[in-house]
Design a protein around this motif. Structure first.
Motif, mmCIF file in Angstrom:
data_model
loop_
_atom_site.group_PDB
_atom_site.id
_atom_site.type_symbol
_atom_site.label_atom_id
_atom_site.label_comp_id
_atom_site.label_asym_id
_atom_site.label_seq_id
_atom_site.Cartn_x
_atom_site.Cartn_y
_atom_site.Cartn_z
ATOM 1 N N PRO A 1 51.058 23.454 50.288
ATOM 2 C CA PRO A 1 50.877 24.788 50.883
ATOM 3 C C PRO A 1 51.869 25.798 50.328
ATOM 4 C CG PRO A 1 50.775 23.085 52.566
ATOM 5 C CD PRO A 1 51.244 22.421 51.318
ATOM 6 N N ARG A 2 51.390 27.042 50.107
ATOM 7 C CA ARG A 2 52.248 28.070 49.512
ATOM 8 C C ARG A 2 51.633 29.446 49.689
ATOM 9 N NH1 ARG A 2 52.381 25.515 43.794
ATOM 10 N NH2 ARG A 2 52.508 23.711 45.169
ATOM 11 N N ASP A 3 52.441 30.474 49.562
ATOM 12 C CA ASP A 3 51.961 31.851 49.505
ATOM 13 C C ASP A 3 52.763 32.597 48.446
ATOM 14 O OD1 ASP A 3 54.413 32.241 50.762
ATOM 15 O OD2 ASP A 3 53.642 33.645 52.243
ATOM 16 N N LYS A 4 52.450 33.873 48.237
ATOM 17 C CA LYS A 4 53.125 34.723 47.242
ATOM 18 C C LYS A 4 53.122 34.080 45.856
ATOM 19 C CE LYS A 4 56.720 35.274 50.066
ATOM 20 N NZ LYS A 4 56.211 34.965 51.419
ATOM 21 N N LEU A 5 51.997 33.455 45.498
ATOM 22 C CA LEU A 5 51.790 32.861 44.189
ATOM 23 C C LEU A 5 50.941 33.794 43.342
ATOM 24 C CD1 LEU A 5 48.978 30.169 44.457
ATOM 25 C CD2 LEU A 5 49.643 31.599 46.388
ATOM 26 N N SER A 6 50.622 33.382 42.119
ATOM 27 C CA SER A 6 49.762 34.192 41.255
ATOM 28 C C SER A 6 48.798 33.284 40.507
ATOM 29 C CB SER A 6 50.599 35.010 40.260
ATOM 30 O OG SER A 6 51.235 34.153 39.327
ATOM 31 N N CYS A 7 47.847 33.889 39.798
ATOM 32 C CA CYS A 7 46.881 33.072 39.064
ATOM 33 C C CYS A 7 46.348 33.799 37.841
ATOM 34 C CB CYS A 7 45.729 32.636 39.972
ATOM 35 S SG CYS A 7 44.620 33.981 40.468
ATOM 36 N N TRP A 8 45.778 33.004 36.930
ATOM 37 C CA TRP A 8 45.042 33.519 35.777
ATOM 38 C C TRP A 8 43.668 32.858 35.756
ATOM 39 C CZ3 TRP A 8 49.776 30.766 34.511
ATOM 40 C CH2 TRP A 8 50.893 31.599 34.395
ATOM 41 N N VAL A 9 42.709 33.508 35.111
ATOM 42 C CA VAL A 9 41.374 32.934 34.924
ATOM 43 C C VAL A 9 41.151 32.747 33.436
ATOM 44 C CG1 VAL A 9 38.895 33.303 35.191
ATOM 45 C CG2 VAL A 9 40.458 34.002 37.017
ATOM 46 N N HIS A 10 40.715 31.537 33.051
ATOM 47 C CA HIS A 10 40.472 31.246 31.634
ATOM 48 C C HIS A 10 39.362 30.206 31.502
ATOM 49 C CE1 HIS A 10 41.127 30.801 27.387
ATOM 50 N NE2 HIS A 10 41.535 29.548 27.495
ATOM 51 N N GLU A 11 38.278 30.602 30.866
ATOM 52 C CA GLU A 11 37.153 29.697 30.578
ATOM 53 C C GLU A 11 36.664 28.968 31.820
ATOM 54 O OE1 GLU A 11 38.522 27.224 27.374
ATOM 55 O OE2 GLU A 11 38.203 28.800 25.876
ATOM 56 N N GLY A 12 36.439 29.731 32.891
ATOM 57 C CA GLY A 12 35.895 29.150 34.112
ATOM 58 C C GLY A 12 36.894 28.368 34.940
ATOM 59 N N ARG A 13 38.149 28.401 34.537
ATOM 60 C CA ARG A 13 39.197 27.690 35.266
ATOM 61 C C ARG A 13 40.164 28.702 35.878
ATOM 62 N NH1 ARG A 13 42.401 25.203 31.343
ATOM 63 N NH2 ARG A 13 41.500 26.609 29.805
ATOM 64 N N ILE A 14 40.705 28.355 37.026
ATOM 65 C CA ILE A 14 41.736 29.174 37.669
ATOM 66 C C ILE A 14 43.053 28.425 37.546
ATOM 67 C CG2 ILE A 14 42.417 30.445 39.730
ATOM 68 C CD1 ILE A 14 39.559 30.078 40.778
ATOM 69 N N ILE A 15 44.045 29.082 36.987
ATOM 70 C CA ILE A 15 45.353 28.463 36.815
ATOM 71 C C ILE A 15 46.334 29.163 37.741
ATOM 72 C CG2 ILE A 15 47.231 27.962 35.223
ATOM 73 C CD1 ILE A 15 43.826 28.663 33.776
ATOM 74 N N TYR A 16 46.900 28.417 38.677
ATOM 75 C CA TYR A 16 47.819 28.968 39.667
ATOM 76 C C TYR A 16 49.260 28.670 39.262
ATOM 77 C CZ TYR A 16 43.703 29.392 42.623
ATOM 78 O OH TYR A 16 42.468 29.724 43.129
ATOM 79 N N PHE A 17 50.134 29.643 39.553
ATOM 80 C CA PHE A 17 51.536 29.476 39.196
ATOM 81 C C PHE A 17 52.443 29.914 40.341
ATOM 82 C CE2 PHE A 17 55.499 31.528 37.843
ATOM 83 C CZ PHE A 17 56.142 30.438 37.277
ATOM 84 N N GLY A 18 53.486 29.086 40.581
ATOM 85 C CA GLY A 18 54.592 29.468 41.449
ATOM 86 C C GLY A 18 54.244 29.641 42.911
ATOM 87 N N GLY A 19 55.112 30.394 43.604
ATOM 88 C CA GLY A 19 54.929 30.661 45.018
ATOM 89 C C GLY A 19 56.043 30.073 45.871
ATOM 90 N N SER B 1 63.473 40.617 36.042
ATOM 91 C CA SER B 1 62.401 41.300 35.309
ATOM 92 C C SER B 1 62.081 40.555 34.022
ATOM 93 C CB SER B 1 62.805 42.745 34.989
ATOM 94 O OG SER B 1 63.981 42.777 34.195
ATOM 95 N N ASP B 2 62.394 39.263 33.977
ATOM 96 C CA ASP B 2 62.119 38.481 32.773
ATOM 97 C C ASP B 2 60.609 38.341 32.550
ATOM 98 O OD1 ASP B 2 61.603 36.789 34.893
ATOM 99 O OD2 ASP B 2 62.979 35.213 34.285
ATOM 100 N N MET B 3 60.239 38.004 31.326
ATOM 101 C CA MET B 3 58.824 37.879 30.963
ATOM 102 C C MET B 3 58.613 36.540 30.253
ATOM 103 S SD MET B 3 55.813 39.647 30.890
ATOM 104 C CE MET B 3 56.143 41.413 30.786
ATOM 105 N N PHE B 4 57.596 35.798 30.733
ATOM 106 C CA PHE B 4 57.238 34.524 30.127
ATOM 107 C C PHE B 4 55.751 34.515 29.815
ATOM 108 C CE2 PHE B 4 61.220 33.440 32.065
ATOM 109 C CZ PHE B 4 61.740 32.395 31.324
ATOM 110 N N CYS B 5 55.390 33.676 28.837
ATOM 111 C CA CYS B 5 53.992 33.532 28.435
ATOM 112 C C CYS B 5 53.622 32.052 28.443
ATOM 113 C CB CYS B 5 53.775 34.115 27.039
ATOM 114 S SG CYS B 5 52.119 33.833 26.365
ATOM 115 N N LEU B 6 52.468 31.742 29.011
ATOM 116 C CA LEU B 6 51.935 30.375 28.995
ATOM 117 C C LEU B 6 50.646 30.371 28.185
ATOM 118 C CD1 LEU B 6 51.971 27.415 29.951
ATOM 119 C CD2 LEU B 6 50.657 28.145 31.967
ATOM 120 N N ASP B 7 50.611 29.558 27.123
ATOM 121 C CA ASP B 7 49.386 29.378 26.353
ATOM 122 C C ASP B 7 48.449 28.498 27.179
ATOM 123 O OD1 ASP B 7 47.423 28.151 24.539
ATOM 124 O OD2 ASP B 7 48.571 29.126 22.945
ATOM 125 N N LEU B 8 47.316 29.042 27.579
ATOM 126 C CA LEU B 8 46.427 28.337 28.509
ATOM 127 C C LEU B 8 45.564 27.285 27.835
ATOM 128 C CD1 LEU B 8 45.381 31.463 30.634
ATOM 129 C CD2 LEU B 8 47.208 29.813 31.093
#
Length: 385
Positions: free
Chosen positions: A118-136, A218-225
């Motif tokens: 269980p979690r809140d205040k997370l984020s997500c991306w959509v890629h090729e019909g998949r939802i990728i959730y991060f953090g929270g 304010s750091d920035m990261f990139c994840l290759d999906l």
């Protein structure tokens, strides 16, 4: 004459856009110093062309009233995951077809894999019909905490063998197979965080800022999906102040837009920044909403790379929680195409061009009329303010 409907002020709501409408669900507002969740049996639609709101009743297995859920649209279906309600954080997963006029919610059935905690205040991306959730931010049992690098315990929040904290986990949900997976990632991952912001461009998912324990960054990261490889993007210029409860929106193939949030010194902010992925540099953007700070708002891409910000608060909500908003702020981040400039000019001066509008081809005439509604609605809201 009855007033036109407008979604109520709120923060921590779920928002997603499909190019035609902005969909708003849930969130909370403060009433007499109490947090009150907004009704869960309604979905608000904001027409991106006319600026008009419409309330739609929903049915089915409706999610409980919550804030801090993560929402996105996949194949014309709105999915929400996680959030925090009267019973605390959840890991329930729901969806509703946006093509179904009855807007019937269903609980997403798990066919294989394991649900994230269980979690809140997370984020997500959509890629090729998949939802990728991060953090929270959420809770785990003591035995579920295997790696202090992926889950930082909040030392102020625990009960017996249940511990709350921040995570940097990556979870993938395949919408076609209804299958959860936790892929192994490579490279340097962001520190565990919540109330961060994310956006995707192509096969890359980006994470910016957020709260890490008592700090805001304010750091920035990139994840290759595709390869699941993390990389930190080191800024070539001075970066914006660290923040949480802000938004990050893709506005071109090579740029991201950051707006608002809560600063490191706990000030609600109204600044806007463009991050150029080719130069890795930040540019502060001039805009007309500098007097409208927002935090825990939503931001979605509108027409022609516009960013539509809705709701949020202009107060530091952990101390004073009375500043929830319900206006839609539109940010122009790219030059408009000529057809948009012409339509907007004519629509904003409709009374002057009334006879000429009638002579336009039907498709173009209809488009101008819809934009006329937008400018009329904008003037009304400005007069109210």
């Amino acid at each position: 004459m009855s007033e036109e409907p407008v979604a109520r002020e709120r923060s921590g709501h779920t928002a997603a856009a499909d190019g035609h409408f902005l969909y708003i669900w849930g969130g909370y507002v403060s009433v007499e110093n109490r947090e009150v969740f907004l009704p869960n049996d309604e979905l608000w639609l904001y027409d991106l062309e006319t600026g008009m709101w419409e309330r739609r009743a929903v049915c089915g297995t409706v999610p409980p009233a919550m804030s801090g859920s993560c929402g996105c649209i996949v194949n014309e279906e709105l999915y929400i995951f996680g959030g925090c309600g009267d019973d605390g954080q959840t890991n329930e997963h729901y969806s509703v077809s946006l093509q179904d006029e009855s807007f019937s919610w269903r609980r997403v059935r798990l066919r294989s894999g394991s649900l994230p905690s269980p979690r809140d205040k997370l984020s997500c991306w959509v890629h090729e019909g998949r939802i990728i959730y991060f953090g929270g931010y959420g809770h785990k049992l003591r035995r579920e905490i295997n790696d202090s690098k992926s889950f930082i315990v909040d030392e102020a929040s625990w009960a017996e063998d249940i511990f709350w904290g921040w995570n940097n986990e990556v979870h993938e949900f395949d919408t076609e197979r209804s299958r959860w997976a936790e892929p192994q990632t490579f490279g340097r991952a962001p520190a565990p965080r919540a109330a961060h912001a994310s956006a995707s461009i192509g096969s890359k998912g980006y994470v910016c800022g957020g709260r890490i324990r008592e700090a805001r960054t304010s750091d920035m990261f990139c994840l290759d999906l595709n390869s699941w490889t993390w990389s930190e993007i080191v800024s070539s210029t001075a970066a914006p102040l660290g923040r949480s409860w802000h938004t990050l929106t893709a506005v071109s193939d090579t740029s991201l837009f950051v707006f608002g949030g809560l600063s490191v010194d706990c000030r609600p902010m109204s600044d806007g920044w463009i991050f150029d992925l080719e130069t890795n540099g930040w540019t502060k953007m001039e805009h007309q909403n500098k007097d409208k700070p927002r935090l825990w708002h939503s931001a979605c891409q509108g027409r022609d790379s516009d960013v539509v910000v809705f709701g949020g608060s202009h107060d530091y909500i952990l101390l004073v929680d009375k500043g929830h908003c319900n206006d839609a702020l539109v940010f122009q981040t790219q030059p408009y195409p000529l057809i948009r400039l012409c339509q907007d000019f004519i629509a904003s001066h409709a009374s002057t061009f009334q006879s000429q509008i009638l002579c336009l081809p039907p498709k173009l005439r209809n488009a101008v009329k819809r934009r006329t509604i937008f400018f009329r609605t904008s003037r009304k809201s400005q007069n109210v303010e």
